[in-house]
Scaffold this active site. Structure first.
Site, PDB file in Angstrom:
ATOM      1  N   LEU A   1       0.828  -1.197   0.000  1.00 45.78           N
ATOM      2  CA  LEU A   1       0.000   0.000   0.000  1.00 45.78           C
ATOM      3  C   LEU A   1       0.869   1.255   0.000  1.00 45.78           C
ATOM      4  O   LEU A   1       1.898   1.320   0.666  1.00 45.78           O
ATOM      5  CB  LEU A   1      -0.903   0.017   1.237  1.00 45.78           C
ATOM      6  CG  LEU A   1      -1.899  -1.135   1.384  1.00 45.78           C
ATOM      7  CD1 LEU A   1      -2.651  -1.010   2.707  1.00 45.78           C
ATOM      8  CD2 LEU A   1      -2.877  -1.147   0.218  1.00 45.78           C
TER       9      LEU A   1
ATOM     10  N   ASP B   1       2.602  -6.080   2.619  1.00 45.54           N
ATOM     11  CA  ASP B   1       3.184  -5.204   3.631  1.00 45.54           C
ATOM     12  C   ASP B   1       3.632  -5.955   4.885  1.00 45.54           C
ATOM     13  O   ASP B   1       3.996  -5.330   5.884  1.00 45.54           O
ATOM     14  CB  ASP B   1       2.178  -4.126   4.021  1.00 45.54           C
ATOM     15  CG  ASP B   1       1.960  -3.101   2.923  1.00 45.54           C
ATOM     16  OD1 ASP B   1       2.946  -2.444   2.535  1.00 45.54           O
ATOM     17  OD2 ASP B   1       0.822  -2.953   2.457  1.00 45.54           O
TER      18      ASP B   1
ATOM     19  N   GLU C   1       6.333  -4.070  12.701  1.00 41.67           N
ATOM     20  CA  GLU C   1       6.040  -3.174  13.826  1.00 41.67           C
ATOM     21  C   GLU C   1       4.559  -2.831  13.911  1.00 41.67           C
ATOM     22  O   GLU C   1       4.022  -2.620  15.005  1.00 41.67           O
ATOM     23  CB  GLU C   1       6.853  -1.878  13.695  1.00 41.67           C
ATOM     24  CG  GLU C   1       6.593  -0.911  14.843  1.00 41.67           C
ATOM     25  CD  GLU C   1       7.280   0.425  14.665  1.00 41.67           C
ATOM     26  OE1 GLU C   1       7.945   0.862  15.619  1.00 41.67           O
ATOM     27  OE2 GLU C   1       7.150   1.041  13.595  1.00 41.67           O
ATOM     28  N   ASP C   2       3.892  -2.788  12.771  1.00 38.60           N
ATOM     29  CA  ASP C   2       2.485  -2.375  12.768  1.00 38.60           C
ATOM     30  C   ASP C   2       1.556  -3.390  13.416  1.00 38.60           C
ATOM     31  O   ASP C   2       0.401  -3.073  13.697  1.00 38.60           O
ATOM     32  CB  ASP C   2       2.024  -2.101  11.332  1.00 38.60           C
ATOM     33  CG  ASP C   2       2.632  -0.837  10.769  1.00 38.60           C
ATOM     34  OD1 ASP C   2       2.840   0.115  11.548  1.00 38.60           O
ATOM     35  OD2 ASP C   2       2.889  -0.791   9.558  1.00 38.60           O
TER      36      ASP C   2
ATOM     37  N   ARG D   1      -4.438  -5.465   5.627  1.00 39.16           N
ATOM     38  CA  ARG D   1      -3.288  -5.824   6.458  1.00 39.16           C
ATOM     39  C   ARG D   1      -3.665  -6.649   7.692  1.00 39.16           C
ATOM     40  O   ARG D   1      -2.784  -7.040   8.456  1.00 39.16           O
ATOM     41  CB  ARG D   1      -2.533  -4.556   6.874  1.00 39.16           C
ATOM     42  CG  ARG D   1      -1.946  -3.775   5.700  1.00 39.16           C
ATOM     43  CD  ARG D   1      -0.898  -2.798   6.147  1.00 39.16           C
ATOM     44  NE  ARG D   1       0.227  -3.496   6.790  1.00 39.16           N
ATOM     45  CZ  ARG D   1       1.216  -2.867   7.435  1.00 39.16           C
ATOM     46  NH1 ARG D   1       1.204  -1.538   7.523  1.00 39.16           N
ATOM     47  NH2 ARG D   1       2.192  -3.560   7.994  1.00 39.16           N
TER      48      ARG D   1
ATOM     49  N   ARG E   1      -4.907   5.571  10.048  1.00 41.19           N
ATOM     50  CA  ARG E   1      -4.814   4.148  10.373  1.00 41.19           C
ATOM     51  C   ARG E   1      -5.241   3.819  11.811  1.00 41.19           C
ATOM     52  O   ARG E   1      -5.591   2.682  12.096  1.00 41.19           O
ATOM     53  CB  ARG E   1      -3.386   3.651  10.142  1.00 41.19           C
ATOM     54  CG  ARG E   1      -2.942   3.712   8.671  1.00 41.19           C
ATOM     55  CD  ARG E   1      -3.697   2.713   7.799  1.00 41.19           C
ATOM     56  NE  ARG E   1      -3.334   2.789   6.399  1.00 41.19           N
ATOM     57  CZ  ARG E   1      -2.328   2.121   5.843  1.00 41.19           C
ATOM     58  NH1 ARG E   1      -1.563   1.335   6.580  1.00 41.19           N
ATOM     59  NH2 ARG E   1      -2.070   2.251   4.557  1.00 41.19           N
TER      60      ARG E   1
ATOM     61  N   HIS F   1       1.958   7.205   9.367  1.00 38.73           N
ATOM     62  CA  HIS F   1       1.941   6.870  10.796  1.00 38.73           C
ATOM     63  C   HIS F   1       2.669   7.955  11.591  1.00 38.73           C
ATOM     64  O   HIS F   1       3.501   8.681  11.042  1.00 38.73           O
ATOM     65  CB  HIS F   1       2.663   5.544  11.058  1.00 38.73           C
ATOM     66  CG  HIS F   1       1.953   4.340  10.541  1.00 38.73           C
ATOM     67  ND1 HIS F   1       2.570   3.411   9.713  1.00 38.73           N
ATOM     68  CD2 HIS F   1       0.694   3.884  10.735  1.00 38.73           C
ATOM     69  CE1 HIS F   1       1.711   2.447   9.417  1.00 38.73           C
ATOM     70  NE2 HIS F   1       0.564   2.709  10.024  1.00 38.73           N
TER      71      HIS F   1
ATOM     72  N   CYS G   1       9.858   0.416  11.200  1.00 40.57           N
ATOM     73  CA  CYS G   1       8.786  -0.478  10.743  1.00 40.57           C
ATOM     74  C   CYS G   1       9.206  -1.938  10.654  1.00 40.57           C
ATOM     75  O   CYS G   1       8.365  -2.843  10.713  1.00 40.57           O
ATOM     76  CB  CYS G   1       8.299  -0.082   9.344  1.00 40.57           C
ATOM     77  SG  CYS G   1       7.820   1.624   9.135  1.00 40.57           S
TER      78      CYS G   1
END
Length: 251
Positions: free
Chosen positions: A17, A60, A65-66, A85, A131, A159, A244
């Site tokens: 993305l 992704d 980390e997300d 995601r 997000r 972010h 990330c």
């Protein structure tokens, strides 16, 4: 022992993305080499890595980390703000649980991406924007009841940690044109390049950072820090940065 969760890039990485920048071609083979270089830098700094099982169907997924926020003995498992995601989280949750963390999930209608969370001691800044929503922030506050959770606006970047991170002394650093509210932070220092806003604290002196921010590296040297530079150009094309690509666990 310092540990970090990592996840290898998907073969579909180039389909990741892109929200705030124009899409560019991504060299997946080069990205894999760069990922190995990033992991090697962690190892050279004394970190042990734990690999989260790959999710090749998720372009992704490398941005591990997300998937979570770790604080104390708790791992809050994210509910991604992008529907595409959400399949990244289950294996990450299992992996961090196996490392001894108590897992608490974000649930609907909350959304939370780990990249929106900047921890400074007991203060946790959370970017509220594209997000991460208010419901997700409230759930994070409930899960981390001993922390001071502070929402801050994120409109200019993907972010919060696309805009700011922090030095070992607690100074928040950011590329000011992309920081919505520098005044939200008790101590803020501007850096001269966008990628200079992103550092991973390897220890009290060494800062893992991208090769695309040489002037920021010079600034950090002048402040007494030692930059550890890695090339992550292919991940930067997907709005990724050094933070990330891992979840840092301590102890």
């Amino acid at each position: 022992m310092q540990r970090a969760l990592i996840r290898r890039p998907s073969p579909r990485l180039a389909e990741g993305l892109v929200t705030h920048i124009e899409r560019q071609p991504v060299d997946v083979e080069l990205a894999v080499r760069q990922w190995h270089g990033y992991v090697d830098a962690l190892h050279a700094a004394g970190w042990t890595t734990v690999e989260v099982p790959p999710v090749d169907e998720c372009p992704d997924g490398v941005f591990v980390e997300d998937t979570m926020v770790v604080y104390g003995d708790v791992a809050v498992i994210a509910r991604a703000g992008a529907d595409e995601r959400r399949a990244e989280a289950p294996a990450a949750a299992e992996t961090v649980a196996a490392q001894g963390y108590r897992v608490v999930p974000i649930t609907a209608p909350g959304t939370l991406d780990g990249g929106d969370v900047l921890k400074l001691g007991s203060t946790i800044y959370v970017g509220q924007g594209g997000r991460t929503n208010a419901a997700g922030i409230e759930q994070l506050r409930a899960a981390l009841s001993t922390a001071d959770v502070r929402p801050v606006p994120v409109r200019k970047v993907l972010h919060l940690k696309s805009a700011v991170t922090a030095l070992p002394d607690g100074t928040v650093i950011g590329y000011e044109p992309l920081v919505d509210d520098p005044g939200a932070f008790e101590r803020f220092r501007a850096v001269p390049e966008e990628a200079g806003a992103h550092v991973v604290l390897l220890d009290d002196e060494r800062l893992l950072m991208a090769a695309s921010a040489p002037r920021s590296a010079e600034l950090f040297v002048s402040l007494g820090y030692t930059p550890v530079v890695v090339d992550i150009s292919e991940f930067e094309k997907l709005e990724g940065c050094v933070t990330c690509l891992s979840v840092r666990l301590r102890g």
